[in-house]
Each structure stands twice: as C-alpha cells, then as structure tokens.
Design an enzyme around this catalytic site. Structure first.
Site, mmCIF file in Angstrom:
data_model
loop_
_atom_site.group_PDB
_atom_site.id
_atom_site.type_symbol
_atom_site.label_atom_id
_atom_site.label_comp_id
_atom_site.label_asym_id
_atom_site.label_seq_id
_atom_site.Cartn_x
_atom_site.Cartn_y
_atom_site.Cartn_z
ATOM 1 N N CYS A 207 0.865 -1.180 0.000
ATOM 2 C CA CYS A 207 0.000 0.000 0.000
ATOM 3 C C CYS A 207 0.899 1.227 0.000
ATOM 4 O O CYS A 207 1.760 1.375 0.887
ATOM 5 C CB CYS A 207 -0.909 -0.011 1.226
ATOM 6 S SG CYS A 207 -1.824 1.532 1.487
ATOM 7 N N ASN B 25 0.241 4.627 0.387
ATOM 8 C CA ASN B 25 0.071 5.538 1.517
ATOM 9 C C ASN B 25 0.468 4.871 2.822
ATOM 10 O O ASN B 25 0.992 5.508 3.739
ATOM 11 C CB ASN B 25 -1.376 6.028 1.581
ATOM 12 C CG ASN B 25 -1.674 7.073 0.523
ATOM 13 O OD1 ASN B 25 -0.830 7.889 0.201
ATOM 14 N ND2 ASN B 25 -2.887 7.042 -0.012
ATOM 15 N N GLU C 5 -11.533 0.190 -3.274
ATOM 16 C CA GLU C 5 -10.444 -0.720 -2.956
ATOM 17 C C GLU C 5 -10.933 -2.120 -2.615
ATOM 18 O O GLU C 5 -11.845 -2.301 -1.802
ATOM 19 C CB GLU C 5 -9.620 -0.186 -1.780
ATOM 20 C CG GLU C 5 -8.805 1.053 -2.112
ATOM 21 C CD GLU C 5 -7.704 1.311 -1.104
ATOM 22 O OE1 GLU C 5 -6.908 0.381 -0.845
ATOM 23 O OE2 GLU C 5 -7.649 2.425 -0.571
ATOM 24 N N CYS D 190 -5.836 6.193 -2.213
ATOM 25 C CA CYS D 190 -5.096 4.957 -2.482
ATOM 26 C C CYS D 190 -3.793 5.358 -3.161
ATOM 27 O O CYS D 190 -3.807 5.898 -4.275
ATOM 28 C CB CYS D 190 -5.909 4.012 -3.370
ATOM 29 S SG CYS D 190 -5.006 2.512 -3.843
ATOM 30 N N GLY D 191 -2.681 5.105 -2.504
ATOM 31 C CA GLY D 191 -1.395 5.533 -3.030
ATOM 32 C C GLY D 191 -1.004 4.804 -4.301
ATOM 33 O O GLY D 191 -0.605 5.421 -5.298
#
Length: 296
Positions: A78, A80, A219, A229-230
């Site tokens: 992930c 972030n 997601e 969402c990074g």
C-alpha cells in the site's frame, strides 16, 4: 489483552501499526487481529492493519511491511501505508531518513522529506494494458455510468502484482454521491477477466488541465470507496503519462486530488515516486476486551 500500537493516516487512508518483531504473531493470528481492531465503532477502526517485522534479508531492507486489509486478507503493498510506515520506522529508530521497506510486491525505497512529508518509490509497473473491453460488462445487467466511460486501462504494480483499473470517467466531477457509482465499481472490481480482481480508480481531468486530477478509488479488501489509495494514484499517473495526457519527471509530479487531500506522483519511465503528508493520530495500547487471539 493489551497491544501497543500507533494509528496514522496518509491522505485519509488510516492504519493501525504494530511491531511484531517482539510479539511474533503468526499470519493467522495477525489476520484475527486485523478483522477485529479495524472494525469501526466497536474497536479502534481503520482501513487496514500494518505490521512491522524483521526483513527476510537485512542486507537488502531495513524492515518488512505486512499489510492486512480490514477483512483480514493480506495485500501485496500500500503506497500511503508505506509512507506512514516509513515515518513510524524513522521515529521509532528502526531506520534512518532513507530506508528500504520489504513488501510482498518487492523492495520499496522511502525517504523522509520533512517531519510529516514522506516519499516512497512504488513498485514498478509489471503489466500495462490499454482499452479493456468494458462494454462487455453490460451483459451482467444495468450499470449506471457504464456508457459514460471514456476508456479503462489495466496497470499492475510489482511482482506479485497489485492490480489496478484506471477508469476515465469525465462525469466524475458531477457525481457528488459515490453510492451512485458503487454498482459499477463493484462490477469492475470483480470483473471475471481479472483473476485477482482489482482496485478501481475512477478519474477525471479538469477542463483547463491545470487543476489536480480528480481521483476516486474503490479498494478491494476494504470493499468500498476510500479517502485515498497511493498505488491507485500511482497507477492513474502512470496511465496518464503513457497516454500523453500528462507530463511528469523528477521534480515535476502529477498532482492528484483524492477525498483525503493531495497526492503527488513523479513518473520517470517505470519509476513512480509517491509523495504526500502523513499524520500521527494516536499511539498507546489497544485494550479491546473482545479481542481474542487463538493459538492455532
């Protein structure tokens, strides 16, 4: 039981972080913890549980990141979350201002830019496919906004891949209630042509082209729209640059407006650098009396 933790958020993605280097919980136990403590209203509440562990090879990485969605499923990485974990590692003296984080999707370099701002190098694209035949989804029934989609690209980051759909939906700027978009998001997320499913990133460009790209992400694992969402933002930026809809490079990031704030992505060939602020929300001990960890 009592469990020491920190809670952080990056652009609205919130995470519970625990250090497993001393506790040594097994995967099944970490999944139990995630399913309980991530539940909002009845426990701490978060999008996911992030676990710090020893790297499998200390010569290549400073720490290992394990990421469990709120439903207990373990995800590859992930973006972030990695930014928040980098801050956690620096402030807990696990690593210095630059570090490498081991993830299921590969090794992730990270840098401290300021007290709150961190940069991570996302896993490079391992697959990119343009113009997926999204019209075939009409066979599954009526889906609002399906006919308004301009194009759908597929971007996979890392290996094993983090799957993302990049969906150009110009009408996104006029959709105030994302519940209207949820049926389409769910259909795309579970699309049969994608064996692992995918995170679904809707985006729209401003008329002037000077405003940040508007991004809304549904997601997998969370099974809903999240505040950011990074890796999804990285996938959108990558697809835009490949299509010539944006330019980017070192010190020339693509700006993306997500519900939780602003993210920036530098795209240089296959290299994607994600930047943004982090926020330490709380740290202390989880004393959830209903948290039971079975000795499986």
């Amino acid at each position: 039981m009592v469990l020491s933790f920190s809670k952080m958020q990056g652009a609205g993605n919130d995470f519970i972080i625990i250090d497993n280097r001393q506790t040594g919980y097994r995967q099944s136990q970490l999944q139990q913890i995630a399913r309980r403590v991530c539940q909002r209203k009845i426990s701490v509440g978060s999008d996911a549980l992030m676990v710090v562990d020893h790297p499998t090879d200390a010569r290549q990485a400073d720490l290992r990141m394990r990421f469990f969605n709120a439903d207990g499923s373990e995800a590859e990485m992930c973006g972030n979350g990695a930014r928040c974990l980098a801050r956690y590692a620096y402030e807990h003296k696990i690593a210095g201002e630059s570090m490498v984080i081991e993830t299921m999707a590969g090794f992730v370099p990270a840098w401290r830019l300021s007290q709150r701002k961190y940069k991570v190098q996302l896993n490079p694209p391992s697959a990119y496919e343009t113009d997926l035949p999204v019209a075939t989804l009409a066979q599954t029934g009526e889906l609002p906004f399906l006919k308004d989609i301009a194009f759908v690209d597929y971007v996979a980051l890392g290996e094993p891949a983090i799957p993302h759909l990049v969906v150009h939906l110009p009408l996104l700027t006029r959709i105030a209630d994302l519940s209207q978009l949820k049926p389409l998001a769910q259909a795309l997320r579970h699309w049969s042509r994608l064996p692992k499913g995918a995170n679904v990133n809707f985006f729209a460009l401003s008329d002037s082209g000077e405003e940040p790209v508007l991004v809304r992400t549904y997601e997998r694992g969370v099974e809903d729209f999240t505040l950011a969402c990074g890796t999804g933002s990285g996938s959108v930026a990558y697809a835009l640059v490949q299509r010539g809809l944006a330019t980017s490079g070192p010190d020339q990031p693509v700006a993306l407006a997500v519900p939780g704030g602003l993210l920036e992505v530098e795209v240089t060939g296959p290299t994607l650098n994600l930047m943004g602020d982090t926020n330490l929300v709380v740290q202390g001990q989880i004393c959830d009396e209903d948290l039971v960890i079975a000795n499986e």
